[in-house]
Design an enzyme around this catalytic site. Structure first.
Site, PDB file in Angstrom:
ATOM      1  N   HIS A   1       0.846  -1.188   0.000  1.00  0.00           N
ATOM      2  CA  HIS A   1       0.000   0.000   0.000  1.00  0.00           C
ATOM      3  C   HIS A   1       0.883   1.238   0.000  1.00  0.00           C
ATOM      4  CE1 HIS A   1      -2.953   2.747   2.331  1.00  0.00           C
ATOM      5  NE2 HIS A   1      -3.200   2.814   1.032  1.00  0.00           N
TER       6      HIS A   1
ATOM      7  N   CYS B   1      -0.352   0.297   9.733  1.00  0.00           N
ATOM      8  CA  CYS B   1      -0.598   1.655   9.246  1.00  0.00           C
ATOM      9  C   CYS B   1      -2.032   1.834   8.758  1.00  0.00           C
ATOM     10  CB  CYS B   1       0.367   2.005   8.111  1.00  0.00           C
ATOM     11  SG  CYS B   1       2.043   2.259   8.668  1.00  0.00           S
ATOM     12  N   HIS B   2      -2.440   0.990   7.794  1.00  0.00           N
ATOM     13  CA  HIS B   2      -3.772   1.177   7.219  1.00  0.00           C
ATOM     14  C   HIS B   2      -4.575  -0.107   7.180  1.00  0.00           C
ATOM     15  CE1 HIS B   2      -0.989   4.218   5.544  1.00  0.00           C
ATOM     16  NE2 HIS B   2      -1.926   5.020   6.004  1.00  0.00           N
ATOM     17  N   GLY B   3      -4.121  -1.093   7.951  1.00  0.00           N
ATOM     18  CA  GLY B   3      -4.931  -2.285   8.152  1.00  0.00           C
ATOM     19  C   GLY B   3      -4.940  -3.305   7.033  1.00  0.00           C
TER      20      GLY B   3
END
Lengths: 175, 688
Positions: free
Chosen positions: A120, A139-141
């Site tokens: 990502h 960080c963003h799953g």
């Protein structure tokens, strides 16, 4: 350049165009080194040579993190359960369809070697975490399975497999 | 920058912007429609050349800062890595280093031009003073930039120059401590100099804007020194001045490129290839050439405070020039006396520069004092006096009249005579110098890498490596050479596999491993040649107190005086091989028969070419010591030649690339300057 004498005008135009063209060539040739210097220098490239990693200390179910070219590489000694889970998934349902077999070396099915950088935005996923017995990026799953394939979250691609080979049964060379 | 513009854009986008921010109008009125006197000569192109050089320095400087580490332990090494490993790093560094010299060269011509044509006179006083401020800023910037590579000259230059401020009564020492950020020149000094060296060029750029603004308000002076009266006296800046300036820049580039590609170390000092050592001052400490006249003034005053005051006054006095010279005639063309004294002043400045580079002893001190007096007398006595007693010749009524009256034969006799007098004086000076330096000068040898087409002899490089491995490496390190370099283009010509196998012969210390222990492993191509001793103390202990120097840069870090006029011919013949000549001479200069007038202490050896003749290194090479596979003779001269060639490559691995690109650049620049010349002629054909 709006003179009546067309012959003189042509010759002058040619001179101007030629000078301008030569100046443009010189300018471009000057830009080349100014940009090229930003590439990795010779010592950085030399330091990116292949590394050898001894696998003997890694017990089943454990993993280590080594660095190659400044990138963290996860080397995971997978359990039978993890391998079975990874191979039970229907490949067509995956966001980035790849079989588990294509991501490990033949005959060394328990060893998963992946670059530990979330596809990502470059954070480092945590191993042995998440819903898929693989990796979880805090960080963003994004969640990766036990083959390092993206299963959930914003990441578009699987964790990449670096170039590596088995030098012996207990030693790999990365790079 | 010259008032409201009558620029009328037609493009709707430009119109839209112009109504809100009249930037196109500003550019148009300043650099397109701006009227320039039509009689400007090529000395006036140096303004454009200077703007160009400022741009070059800022651009290359920003790039160098991307690779440079401002840390006392790493600065020298980071510059070497830049030159060796970064793509075109050597070129960028040469451009920036030679660029500083070119910048000063151009600014001196620009200043002398202003002096000759009276460009500081009413109404251009502020324009001139801004120029003096730019010059001062340049000196500060140049000095701090020279400190950054953190070689011996950097360090000791920083020490000497900062100590100038200690001459100030009462607060001097506090100011010096403030400059250093410590008890001596050290890491904090380097860090702040780096910061300021990055800042000041932008300050210069700011003052340049003011300088150009003031110029465009007062209008340019011109060789006739009469003001513009009618439109017939001028031509528009673009295309006339633009094309002429561009031609001037293209010619200047030829000169500049000669240094970048062929003479990169001509203006530098060999000592600056030795890393900074706070314990040893170089034998002969000199600033960069562009500070030499002021350095000579400093040294000719036998009192510390007075010397510093004299040095700074020599620059500050320039700011008062508009009032010291009150003559109404601007151009020295029409001032028969001022013209002669101007040229004498030029000679005084050049001679002061020459003296600044000489040791402060004997005749040089006296000459320095006389010339210092002449320097100040020119400004403080001569110019005020001349403006009162001189009868100028009639000046033309207008610039147009001057242009028409041109092509009268000029009397160049005086200038030629002065040039000869100057050469004679310098020659006499160097004759005295030759007497002072009785040391044997290393004989010039023929090197395959010399000259514009020079290339390394691969066989010689490979044999030299063998000599280094079997002999020199017992005591001398080669810290900046990695095994991978042996396979680099322009090097000894080994394959990558050969380099890797050579590396694996060495044991390299690595670690710590998982247990926290250091361990040894076979070398890899990325490893550097291991040093024979773990630290300086061990090296000294094993060598009778002497420290065997690292050899990576030895052929660039050693040199000898060439003297006048030799050093001028060297510029044209591209002679740059003092270092190799010296290294080779040292290796062959050992003699068991010590001359009677030389005393050699125990544990030292006599060497003809070593300064002082007493060297700690025993004779390293003897015939038959190393066997070559290719049948080259196993003699000391052959060993010395080969190992020196190898060490020259080690000091400059990209030498071949430098000379090859240099040739391409020269072919291009000659073509370009030729085209620019004809283009300029075509454009100006309309103006006559």
């Amino acid at each position: 350049m709006t003179t009546a004498s067309s012959a003189g005008s042509t010759r002058r135009d040619f001179l101007f165009v030629a000078t301008g063209a030569v100046a443009a060539v010189g300018g471009l040739a000057t830009v080349w080194p100014l940009v090229s210097q930003m590439n990795p220098d010779a010592s950085t490239i030399a330091a990116g040579a292949p590394i050898e990693v001894d696998l003997t200390p890694i017990a089943t179910g454990q993993d280590i993190k080594v660095f190659w070219r400044g990138k963290p590489i996860y080397i995971m000694n997978r359990t039978k359960k993890q391998i079975d889970e990874a191979r039970a998934v229907s490949v067509t349902e995956l966001r980035d369809p790849q079989t588990d077999q294509s991501r490990v070396k033949d005959g060394h099915d328990n060893w998963l070697v992946v670059i530990g950088i979330c596809t990502h935005l470059g954070c480092i996923p945590i191993a042995h975490d998440g819903n898929y017995d693989g990796f979880f990026c805090p960080c963003h799953g994004s969640q990766y399975d036990s083959s390092g394939r993206i299963r959930q979250g914003p990441a578009p691609l699987n964790l990449p497999v670096p170039p590596y080979q088995f030098v012996s049964d207990s030693k790999i060379q990365i790079g | 920058m010259s008032g409201p513009s009558d620029y009328q854009p037609t493009n709707p986008v430009v119109k839209w912007i112009e109504r809100r921010l009249p930037i196109f109008g500003l550019v148009h009125s300043s650099f397109v429609a701006y009227p320039t006197p039509r009689n400007l000569n090529y000395w006036w192109t140096f303004g454009a050349i200077l703007s160009f050089m400022l741009g070059v320095q800022i651009l290359t400087g920003i790039i160098l800062a991307m690779h440079y580490t401002p840390n006392a332990d790493l600065a020298f090494k980071s510059v070497e890595s830049l030159v060796r490993d970064v793509n075109y790093g050597w070129m960028l560094r040469n451009i920036h280093a030679a660029g500083a010299s070119m910048f000063f060269f151009a600014v001196y011509i620009h200043m002398f031009r202003g002096l000759y044509y009276g460009s500081y006179k009413e109404p251009r006083e502020i324009l001139w003073i801004l120029g003096v401020i730019i010059y001062l800023l340049m000196m500060a910037t140049g000095f701090m930039g020279y400190v950054l590579p953190w070689g011996q000259m950097s360090f000791w230059g920083a020490t000497v120059i900062t100590n100038l401020f200690s001459a100030i009564p009462y607060v001097g020492d506090s100011i010096v401590t403030l400059l250093w950020g410590g008890y001596s020149v050290g890491n904090p000094t380097l860090n702040r100099f780096f910061s300021l060296h990055y800042l000041l060029p932008f300050v210069i750029a700011g003052v340049v804007v003011l300088h150009v603004w003031a110029l465009h308000v007062a209008g340019q002076n011109n060789p006739a020194g009469v003001e513009v009266k009618t439109e017939k006296d001028t031509v528009p800046f673009t295309p006339y001045a633009t094309i002429k300036d561009a031609f001037g820049v293209s010619c200047f580039l030829l000169f500049f490129a000669w240094f970048i590609f062929y003479m990169p170390n001509y203006l530098g000092d060999a000592d600056n290839y030795i890393p900074a050592n706070p314990g040893v001052t170089p034998m002969h400490i000199v600033p960069e050439w562009y500070y030499l006249p002021f350095y000579a003034i400093l040294r000719s005053i036998p009192n510390k405070l007075a010397g510093v005051i004299a040095m700074f006054s020599a620059i500050v006095v320039l700011a008062f020039l508009p009032w010291l010279d009150s003559a109404r005639t601007r151009s020295s063309k029409y001032r028969p006396l001022a013209k002669q004294f101007f040229w004498m002043f030029v000679v005084v400045c050049v001679l002061l520069g020459y003296l600044g580079a000489q040791p402060p002893e004997g005749i040089y001190v006296i000459a320095g004092r006389i010339l210092t007096f002449c320097y100040f007398a020119y400004f403080l006595i001569l110019l005020p006096l001349l403006s009162r007693i001189e009868t100028p010749r009639p000046i033309p009524n207008s610039i147009a009249e001057d242009v028409l009256a041109k092509s009268k034969g000029k009397s160049a006799v005086a200038s030629v005579a002065i040039m000869f007098a100057l050469a004679g004086a310098l020659f006499a000076g160097s004759a005295g110098n030759a007497r002072a330096a009785e040391d044997l000068v290393p004989p010039s040898q023929s090197w395959s890498f010399a000259g514009p087409l020079g290339k390394f002899d691969r066989g010689s490089l490979q044999r030299g490596l063998k000599v280094y491995k079997e002999v020199c490496s017992a005591c001398h390190s080669l810290n900046y050479i990695a095994f991978r370099n042996l396979a680099d283009a322009g090097g000894p010509g080994y394959s990558e596999a050969q380099a890797a196998s050579l590396a694996s012969e060495y044991k390299i210390k690595d670690g710590p491993n998982d247990q926290g222990d250091m361990f040894e492993r076979p070398g890899r191509p990325a490893d550097y040649f291991p040093a024979p001793f773990p630290n300086e103390q061990a090296a000294r202990a094993a060598n009778g107190g002497g420290l065997p120097p690292d050899l990576s840069l030895i052929t660039k870090a050693r040199s000898y005086e060439r003297g006048f006029p030799q050093f001028i011919f060297d510029f044209f013949t591209q002679f740059q091989e003092q270092g190799p000549n010296y290294v080779s001479a040292i290796l062959q200069g050992f003699d068991d028969k010590v001359p009677a007038d030389v005393s050699i202490p125990a544990g030292s050896y006599y060497n003809k070419y070593f300064p002082g003749h007493s060297i700690k290194m025993p004779k390293p090479l003897s015939d038959g010591q190393v066997t070559f596979d290719d049948g080259a003779p196993a003699t000391v001269p052959q060993y010395a030649h080969d190992v020196t060639t190898f060490l020259m490559w080690a000091a400059e691995p990209h030498l071949e690339q430098r000379k090859r690109i240099g040739l391409q650049v020269f072919v291009f620049l000659i073509l370009f300057a030729g085209l620019m010349y004809f283009t300029k002629k075509k454009v100006w054909a309309n103006a006559h």
